[in-house]
Motif scaffolding. Structure first.
Motif, PDB file in Angstrom:
ATOM      1  N   ARG A   1       0.809  -1.251  -0.011  1.00 17.73           N
ATOM      2  CA  ARG A   1      -0.036   0.194  -0.061  1.00 17.73           C
ATOM      3  C   ARG A   1       0.923   1.315   0.034  1.00 17.73           C
ATOM      4  NH1 ARG A   1      -4.651  -1.534   3.265  1.00 17.73           N
ATOM      5  NH2 ARG A   1      -3.188  -1.524   4.953  1.00 17.73           N
ATOM      6  N   GLY A   2       1.896   1.219   0.877  1.00 18.86           N
ATOM      7  CA  GLY A   2       2.680   2.366   0.993  1.00 18.86           C
ATOM      8  C   GLY A   2       3.769   2.714  -0.384  1.00 18.86           C
ATOM      9  N   SER A   3       3.835   1.494  -1.025  1.00 17.93           N
ATOM     10  CA  SER A   3       4.729   1.696  -2.408  1.00 17.93           C
ATOM     11  C   SER A   3       3.889   2.317  -3.639  1.00 17.93           C
ATOM     12  CB  SER A   3       5.026   0.164  -2.831  1.00 17.93           C
ATOM     13  OG  SER A   3       5.869  -0.345  -2.005  1.00 17.93           O
ATOM     14  N   ALA A   4       2.283   2.062  -3.379  1.00 20.38           N
ATOM     15  CA  ALA A   4       1.398   2.501  -4.673  1.00 20.38           C
ATOM     16  C   ALA A   4       1.269   3.966  -3.835  1.00 20.38           C
ATOM     17  CB  ALA A   4       0.127   1.727  -4.424  1.00 20.38           C
ATOM     18  N   ILE A   5       0.743   4.307  -2.950  1.00 18.95           N
ATOM     19  CA  ILE A   5       0.938   5.709  -2.505  1.00 18.95           C
ATOM     20  C   ILE A   5       2.116   6.600  -2.844  1.00 18.95           C
ATOM     21  CG2 ILE A   5       0.511   7.100  -0.747  1.00 18.95           C
ATOM     22  CD1 ILE A   5      -1.071   5.009   0.839  1.00 18.95           C
ATOM     23  N   GLY A   6       3.486   5.913  -2.625  1.00 19.00           N
ATOM     24  CA  GLY A   6       4.345   6.719  -2.818  1.00 19.00           C
ATOM     25  C   GLY A   6       4.625   6.906  -4.472  1.00 19.00           C
ATOM     26  N   PHE A   7       4.390   5.987  -5.040  1.00 27.48           N
ATOM     27  CA  PHE A   7       4.563   6.033  -6.578  1.00 27.48           C
ATOM     28  C   PHE A   7       3.839   7.031  -7.180  1.00 27.48           C
ATOM     29  CE2 PHE A   7       3.626   5.049 -11.020  1.00 27.48           C
ATOM     30  CZ  PHE A   7       5.053   5.187 -11.487  1.00 27.48           C
ATOM     31  N   VAL A   8       2.362   7.211  -6.647  1.00 22.97           N
ATOM     32  CA  VAL A   8       1.538   8.042  -7.322  1.00 22.97           C
ATOM     33  C   VAL A   8       1.742   9.442  -6.791  1.00 22.97           C
ATOM     34  CG1 VAL A   8      -0.951   8.867  -7.247  1.00 22.97           C
ATOM     35  CG2 VAL A   8      -0.604   6.377  -7.421  1.00 22.97           C
ATOM     36  N   ILE A   9       2.158   9.533  -5.688  1.00 21.82           N
ATOM     37  CA  ILE A   9       2.530  11.003  -5.245  1.00 21.82           C
ATOM     38  C   ILE A   9       3.880  11.435  -5.808  1.00 21.82           C
ATOM     39  CG2 ILE A   9       3.330  12.485  -3.131  1.00 21.82           C
ATOM     40  CD1 ILE A   9       1.311  10.808  -1.673  1.00 21.82           C
ATOM     41  N   GLY A  10       4.801  10.522  -5.961  1.00 16.25           N
ATOM     42  CA  GLY A  10       6.103  10.808  -6.655  1.00 16.25           C
ATOM     43  C   GLY A  10       5.941  11.349  -8.051  1.00 16.25           C
ATOM     44  N   VAL A  11       4.928  10.927  -8.741  1.00 16.88           N
ATOM     45  CA  VAL A  11       4.410  11.465 -10.120  1.00 16.88           C
ATOM     46  C   VAL A  11       4.022  12.971 -10.222  1.00 16.88           C
ATOM     47  CG1 VAL A  11       3.103  11.072 -12.159  1.00 16.88           C
ATOM     48  CG2 VAL A  11       4.027   9.148 -10.990  1.00 16.88           C
ATOM     49  N   LEU A  12       3.539  13.282  -8.890  1.00 18.52           N
ATOM     50  CA  LEU A  12       2.870  14.626  -8.895  1.00 18.52           C
ATOM     51  C   LEU A  12       3.988  15.722  -8.823  1.00 18.52           C
ATOM     52  CD1 LEU A  12      -0.079  14.089  -6.457  1.00 18.52           C
ATOM     53  CD2 LEU A  12      -0.121  14.173  -9.067  1.00 18.52           C
ATOM     54  N   PRO A  13       4.150  16.708  -9.746  1.00 17.26           N
ATOM     55  CA  PRO A  13       5.418  17.734  -9.507  1.00 17.26           C
ATOM     56  C   PRO A  13       5.266  18.439  -8.064  1.00 17.26           C
ATOM     57  CG  PRO A  13       4.456  18.006 -11.664  1.00 17.26           C
ATOM     58  CD  PRO A  13       3.677  16.999 -11.078  1.00 17.26           C
ATOM     59  N   GLY A  14       6.233  18.557  -7.428  1.00 18.75           N
ATOM     60  CA  GLY A  14       6.367  19.382  -6.342  1.00 18.75           C
ATOM     61  C   GLY A  14       6.159  18.767  -5.186  1.00 18.75           C
ATOM     62  N   THR A  15       5.949  17.313  -4.912  1.00 23.46           N
ATOM     63  CA  THR A  15       5.517  16.938  -3.806  1.00 23.46           C
ATOM     64  C   THR A  15       7.008  16.279  -3.038  1.00 23.46           C
ATOM     65  OG1 THR A  15       4.900  14.711  -4.894  1.00 23.46           O
ATOM     66  CG2 THR A  15       3.211  16.232  -4.187  1.00 23.46           C
ATOM     67  N   GLY A  16       7.230  14.796  -3.371  1.00 22.21           N
ATOM     68  CA  GLY A  16       8.406  14.354  -2.766  1.00 22.21           C
ATOM     69  C   GLY A  16       8.075  13.165  -1.486  1.00 22.21           C
ATOM     70  N   ALA A  17       9.203  12.782  -1.093  1.00 22.99           N
ATOM     71  CA  ALA A  17       9.439  11.719  -0.289  1.00 22.99           C
ATOM     72  C   ALA A  17       8.735  12.183   1.070  1.00 22.99           C
ATOM     73  CB  ALA A  17      10.722  11.402  -0.041  1.00 22.99           C
ATOM     74  N   SER A  18       8.915  13.566   1.785  1.00 24.45           N
ATOM     75  CA  SER A  18       8.253  13.705   3.024  1.00 24.45           C
ATOM     76  C   SER A  18       6.720  13.725   2.792  1.00 24.45           C
ATOM     77  CB  SER A  18       8.814  15.100   3.081  1.00 24.45           C
ATOM     78  OG  SER A  18       8.412  16.143   2.360  1.00 24.45           O
ATOM     79  N   VAL A  19       6.004  14.358   1.676  1.00 28.95           N
ATOM     80  CA  VAL A  19       4.688  13.975   1.656  1.00 28.95           C
ATOM     81  C   VAL A  19       4.173  12.593   1.400  1.00 28.95           C
ATOM     82  CG1 VAL A  19       2.664  14.970   0.131  1.00 28.95           C
ATOM     83  CG2 VAL A  19       4.634  16.490   0.610  1.00 28.95           C
ATOM     84  N   ALA A  20       4.929  11.945   0.509  1.00 25.63           N
ATOM     85  CA  ALA A  20       4.414  10.571   0.440  1.00 25.63           C
ATOM     86  C   ALA A  20       4.513   9.612   1.903  1.00 25.63           C
ATOM     87  CB  ALA A  20       5.282   9.912  -0.760  1.00 25.63           C
ATOM     88  N   SER A  21       5.656   9.965   2.398  1.00 23.58           N
ATOM     89  CA  SER A  21       5.712   9.229   3.704  1.00 23.58           C
ATOM     90  C   SER A  21       4.664   9.265   4.666  1.00 23.58           C
ATOM     91  CB  SER A  21       7.258   9.293   4.270  1.00 23.58           C
ATOM     92  OG  SER A  21       7.550  10.581   4.741  1.00 23.58           O
ATOM     93  N   ALA A  22       4.250  10.761   4.749  1.00 26.13           N
ATOM     94  CA  ALA A  22       3.439  11.211   5.732  1.00 26.13           C
ATOM     95  C   ALA A  22       2.063  10.654   5.467  1.00 26.13           C
ATOM     96  CB  ALA A  22       3.580  12.662   5.734  1.00 26.13           C
ATOM     97  N   ILE A  23       1.852  10.820   4.064  1.00 26.52           N
ATOM     98  CA  ILE A  23       0.350  10.278   3.693  1.00 26.52           C
ATOM     99  C   ILE A  23       0.392   8.700   3.859  1.00 26.52           C
ATOM    100  CG2 ILE A  23      -1.216   9.942   1.593  1.00 26.52           C
ATOM    101  CD1 ILE A  23      -0.393  12.699   0.752  1.00 26.52           C
TER     102      ILE A  23
END
Length: 507
Positions: free
Chosen positions: A256-278
């Motif tokens: 689940r974390g992998s899927a969330i992280g990839f989708v958020i990573g594709v969005l410009p301007g987000t990054g690992a901090s946003v993905a790990s928090a969500i």
């Protein structure tokens, strides 16, 4: 789906030279990530001029930088778990359950679980990159100069809405980067802009000078200013093998974390901090029925670790297909491509398939390298945390000076690097993030060129930026991401005030 570029990329990535470069990058990246607050951007900023002056081909340079990027995401968990000090912004959530596990005498198990979750997240992110990059690239073929200009506007609006808790400062950083990009000779009129009659500034501010000044020099000053005192390191790691029962618990959170992280990573301007928090908050909402998250729950450790490594791969998608960096680190890597006169965008996969394929293939290979390095050598990487600041800071400064001087042998570049470093330190003291400045600088040239080309095509008619459906969609998205956070924030404040009044009105 045509994956010929990927098979050709494996042929490039599996040469002994690139395998060695990738292995070295993974090792150095893990060391860099293990050092608190250094992070992947500083590591890439230090290694970029060295790789460039060594005469490496662009595909080898990108393999090295990608390996450092992914390695730093792996290494960030070490200080989070052992020191309760995140190695970078993406490892903040790792400390919430990683450090309590270490205090329970399970540091080795926590490091093993986080390493395996990072591996799964990295591989899933690489699969997503391989599958979705060609699709997005083919869709973006229809972009003209006007659409590209509006795309840059959307990218900057996205940054202001998503990066950090202070969007105004983020947009100010982007504008500052855009201003720095205008320094130098105007390609159309031939006039010198903001060069102060200095011939060396005719070509503009060197990308390497800006990156090393903003990140490495300012980071050295920050380290000197904030001496880490009162931090207790967990030195007894215990068994370095995860329990089978814990691994079973972590399967679904990791996926689940992998899927969330990839989708958020594709969005410009987000990054690992946003993905790990969500990822962490989502997992806590779904799985924390006993209130164990934050007290040493392996699921709270696995989910953000998988997310931040998947994000690293996802951030390459907009960079390679649209020429828009998905994160601050990929902005530096985009600048590295420009050093080789390679313009990222929809035509990149057709013009340089060997470079794109080699990069994507190296992400698969690099994750296996990182898993093989991180499990048996974690004791070695943990020793990096004992490097004293009096040795670390001079090392950063020496590498910075050598890296900048080796690119163009200019003393002006050294003075400019130090001045930019001092400016970066002052901006960080005021709460500014450095990544938006780099993004604005990198996007500045692309914005100006496409704006001028579009106006030349239309004879100066600005309506060209609103004619195509692609432009209209991008304008709508830009307005939405810029305005919605403000409206939602006002709504949340009104709701909070109403609840406060209701509470005060009750007897």
């Amino acid at each position: 789906m045509n994956l010929d570029y990927l098979w050709g990329g494996f042929a490039i990535a599996l040469t002994w030279q690139n395998l060695l470069i990738g292995l070295i990058g993974c090792f150095l990246g893990t060391l860099i990530g293990a050092l608190p607050a250094i992070g992947p951007i500083n590591g890439i900023a230090l290694l970029l001029p060295i790789a460039y002056t060594m005469g490496l081909p662009p595909e080898s340079t990108m393999i090295l930088l990608a390996a450092v990027y992914c390695g730093a995401e792996y290494g960030g968990r070490i200080s989070s778990i052992l020191l309760n000090v995140p190695g970078d912004a993406g490892a903040v959530m790792t400390a919430l359950d990683g450090y309590p596990l270490a205090k329970q005498g399970r540091a080795g198990e926590a490091l093993a679980i986080s390493g395996i979750s990072s591996f799964v997240g990295g591989v899933i992110g690489a699969i997503g990159l391989a599958l979705f990059a060609p699709i997005l690239s083919s869709l973006a073929i229809g972009f003209g100069p006007a659409e590209y200009f509006v795309l840059m506007i959307f990218a900057l609006a996205t940054l202001g809405a998503m990066v950090g808790s202070q969007p105004v400062k983020t947009l100010i950083g982007c504008v500052l980067g855009l201003m720095l990009a205008t320094v130098g000779l105007d390609a159309t009129s031939g006039a010198y802009r903001f060069s102060f009659n200095e011939p060396e500034l005719g070509d503009g501010i060197e990308f390497v000078v800006l990156v090393i000044g903003l990140f490495s020099i300012s980071e050295a000053l920050i380290i000197l200013e904030n001496q880490s005192a009162g931090v207790t390191m967990i030195r007894k790691l215990g068994r370095m093998m995860a329990r089978l029962d814990d691994l079973r618990k972590c399967v679904v959170p990791t996926l689940r974390g992998s899927a969330i992280g990839f989708v958020i990573g594709v969005l410009p301007g987000t990054g690992a901090s946003v993905a790990s928090a969500i990822s962490y908050t989502t997992e806590k909402r779904i799985s924390d029925r006993d209130g164990t998250f934050g007290k040493g729950d392996v699921r709270g450790l696995a989910a953000p670790e998988a997310a931040n490594n998947a994000t690293a791969c996802g951030a390459f998608v907009p960079m390679l297909t649209l020429g828009v960096p998905g994160s601050g680190t990929t902005a530096v890597m985009l600048g590295a491509l420009m050093l080789y006169n390679i313009q990222p965008g929809p035509l990149l996969m057709s013009q340089h398939p060997e470079m794109v394929g080699g990069l994507v293939a190296s992400l698969f290979i690099g994750n296996f390298f990182l898993l093989a390095l991180n499990l048996p050598l974690v004791n070695l990487f943990a020793r990096v945390l004992t490097i004293p600041n009096w040795l670390l800071v001079p090392g950063i400064l020496v590498l910075s000076i050598v890296g900048v001087y080796s690119t163009n042998a200019s003393t002006l570049s050294l003075y400019l690097m130090l001045a930019i470093g001092l400016m970066g330190w002052l901006l960080r003291k005021l709460g500014f993030d450095m990544a938006p400045i780099i993004l604005g600088f990198v996007l500045g040239d692309v914005m100006e060129i496409n704006m001028r080309n579009a106006l030349a095509i239309s004879g100066g008619d600005i309506s060209i930026f609103f004619k195509s459906w692609i432009s209209l969609v991008l304008w709508g998205l830009a307005i939405a991401v810029a305005v919605l956070p403000f409206l939602l924030g006002r709504r949340a404040n009104r709701r909070k005030a109403r609840l406060t009044l209701d509470a005060e009105a009750q007897p």
